[in-house]
Scaffold this active site. Structure first.
Site, PDB file in Angstrom:
ATOM      1  CB  CYS A  96      -4.152   5.418  -2.911  1.00  0.00           C
ATOM      2  SG  CYS A  96      -4.180   6.868  -3.982  1.00  0.00           S
ATOM      3  CB  CYS A 119       3.973  -7.116  -0.521  1.00  0.00           C
ATOM      4  SG  CYS A 119       3.473  -8.737  -1.036  1.00  0.00           S
TER       5      CYS A 119
END
Length: 132
Positions: A96, A119
């Site tokens: 993130c 993924c």
């Protein structure tokens, strides 16, 4: 984008033990076990740690890998990518951009239109009802 910075103790108080291992210590949930692996609901997948919108459900697909997979992020600036040489291989770790939470990995074997497979660990995500 302003960074979200917390102490390790603050992260431990915010997350479950499993979420902490995946998001803050770069762990991986077992394949085919995650909450969102087969989930088909609509909305935005946000970072479990800071709430930043990361992926739209319309880009989610079944890659057969055992983890939720997406072919594109909502906004490329929402993700950071780091070289990962752990486990005897070279991979691209996805984090993130706002809080540096470990999300998973991106591979160049996804479907059109991007050819990418993000993924992502279910433990790193929360599904919200609306895409912002």
């Amino acid at each position: 984008m302003e960074k979200v910075v917390k102490t390790e103790q603050q992260w431990r108080e915010l997350l479950t033990d499993e979420e902490y291992v995946v998001c803050r210590q770069k762990g991986t949930e077992r394949a085919f076990s995650g909450e969102y692996y087969r989930y088909k609901g609509e909305g935005a997948y946000v970072c479990r740690c800071c709430g930043l919108a990361l992926f739209d459900s319309s880009t989610k697909y079944d890659s057969g890998s055992g983890w939720p997979s997406f072919y594109a992020p909502l906004d490329q600036d929402a993700l950071g990518v780091n070289r990962d040489v752990s486990h005897g291989m070279v991979r691209e770790e996805v984090v993130c951009a706002r809080c540096d939470a470990h999300l998973g990995h991106v591979f160049p074997d996804g479907p059109d239109p991007t050819g990418l497979r993000y993924c992502i660990n279910s433990l790193s995500l929360k599904l919200t009802g609306d895409v912002e």
